[in-house]
Scaffold this motif. Structure first.
Motif, mmCIF file in Angstrom:
data_model
loop_
_atom_site.group_PDB
_atom_site.id
_atom_site.type_symbol
_atom_site.label_atom_id
_atom_site.label_comp_id
_atom_site.label_asym_id
_atom_site.label_seq_id
_atom_site.Cartn_x
_atom_site.Cartn_y
_atom_site.Cartn_z
ATOM 1 N N THR A 138 0.806 -1.224 0.000
ATOM 2 C CA THR A 138 0.000 0.000 0.000
ATOM 3 C C THR A 138 0.839 1.274 0.000
ATOM 4 O O THR A 138 0.346 2.319 -0.372
ATOM 5 C CB THR A 138 -0.965 0.038 1.209
ATOM 6 O OG1 THR A 138 -0.195 -0.052 2.395
ATOM 7 C CG2 THR A 138 -1.978 -1.100 1.138
ATOM 8 N N ARG B 34 4.643 -0.286 -3.669
ATOM 9 C CA ARG B 34 4.019 -0.373 -5.006
ATOM 10 C C ARG B 34 5.066 -0.178 -6.096
ATOM 11 O O ARG B 34 4.990 -0.807 -7.156
ATOM 12 C CB ARG B 34 2.883 0.646 -5.126
ATOM 13 C CG ARG B 34 1.645 0.253 -4.325
ATOM 14 C CD ARG B 34 0.449 1.151 -4.625
ATOM 15 N NE ARG B 34 0.735 2.555 -4.426
ATOM 16 C CZ ARG B 34 0.552 3.238 -3.295
ATOM 17 N NH1 ARG B 34 0.054 2.626 -2.246
ATOM 18 N NH2 ARG B 34 0.842 4.510 -3.222
ATOM 19 N N PRO C 57 0.552 0.048 6.155
ATOM 20 C CA PRO C 57 -0.333 0.099 4.995
ATOM 21 C C PRO C 57 -1.679 0.655 5.359
ATOM 22 O O PRO C 57 -2.073 0.682 6.479
ATOM 23 C CB PRO C 57 -0.448 -1.345 4.550
ATOM 24 C CG PRO C 57 0.319 -2.176 5.511
ATOM 25 C CD PRO C 57 0.945 -1.277 6.500
#
Length: 179
Positions: A137, A142, A179
């Motif tokens: 997240t 990412r 996250p």
């Protein structure tokens, strides 16, 4: 054979590259990729933000290492490699535990990594070491998916992110990107 886990020194850098290339041969044999990039130099690893711990056996040779990045408030295992001749002796586990301890001392409440889910010495090994799967997240996590795609790693099996919660003395949770 007794083993000392300690911070890497410049004299260890050549061994890091050699160990990673040797250990990657096991993965190459398992995955049969079209090509595989060679390991970065130890000096290149050391130039990145974070820390490197090595496992030194009592005969003085380096048996393995763990490279941990500290980026954007995240503590992330970038690479864990053990020389094949020294494998299956608990050295990888010692390095993971040392990385977790050092991350806690540095104030992190968790440590992450990305790995192949179904390679026995990847996902299952880390699960046994206290890591659990989670969805990426943060921006940093990412971005790793994109790097893996550029390298074609997703062609060789499911990639996952895993995280371990840290509870060591000295962990004051000052770095708590969640996250």
């Amino acid at each position: 054979m007794p083993c000392l886990v300690r911070p890497a020194q410049p004299a260890d850098f050549e061994a890091l590259e050699r160990i990673e290339n040797e250990a990657d041969e096991l993965l190459i044999n398992e995955l049969a990729p079209d090509d595989w990039a060679p390991a970065p130099t130890g000096a290149a690893r050391a130039s990145e933000p974070g820390f490197i711990m090595v496992a030194e056996l009592d005969d003085g040779h380096i048996a393995g290492f763990v490279h941990v990045l500290e980026v954007e408030g995240v503590c992330h295992v970038e690479q864990l490699s053990v020389a094949p001749r020294d494998a299956r002796r608990g050295i990888g586990r010692m390095l993971v535990e040392a990385a977790k301890r050092e991350a806690g001392i540095r104030g992190y409440s968790r440590i992450s990594l990305r790995t192949f889910a179904d390679i026995p010495w990847n996902g299952p090994f880390y699960a046994n070491a206290g890591f659990v799967e989670e969805e990426p997240t943060t921006h940093f996590h990412r971005s790793l998916i994109g790097v893996e795609a550029e390298r074609g790693l997703d062609r060789y099996g499911r990639r996952i992110q895993m995280v371990a919660q840290l509870a060591f003395p000295g962990n004051h949770s000052r770095k708590t990107v969640h996250p």
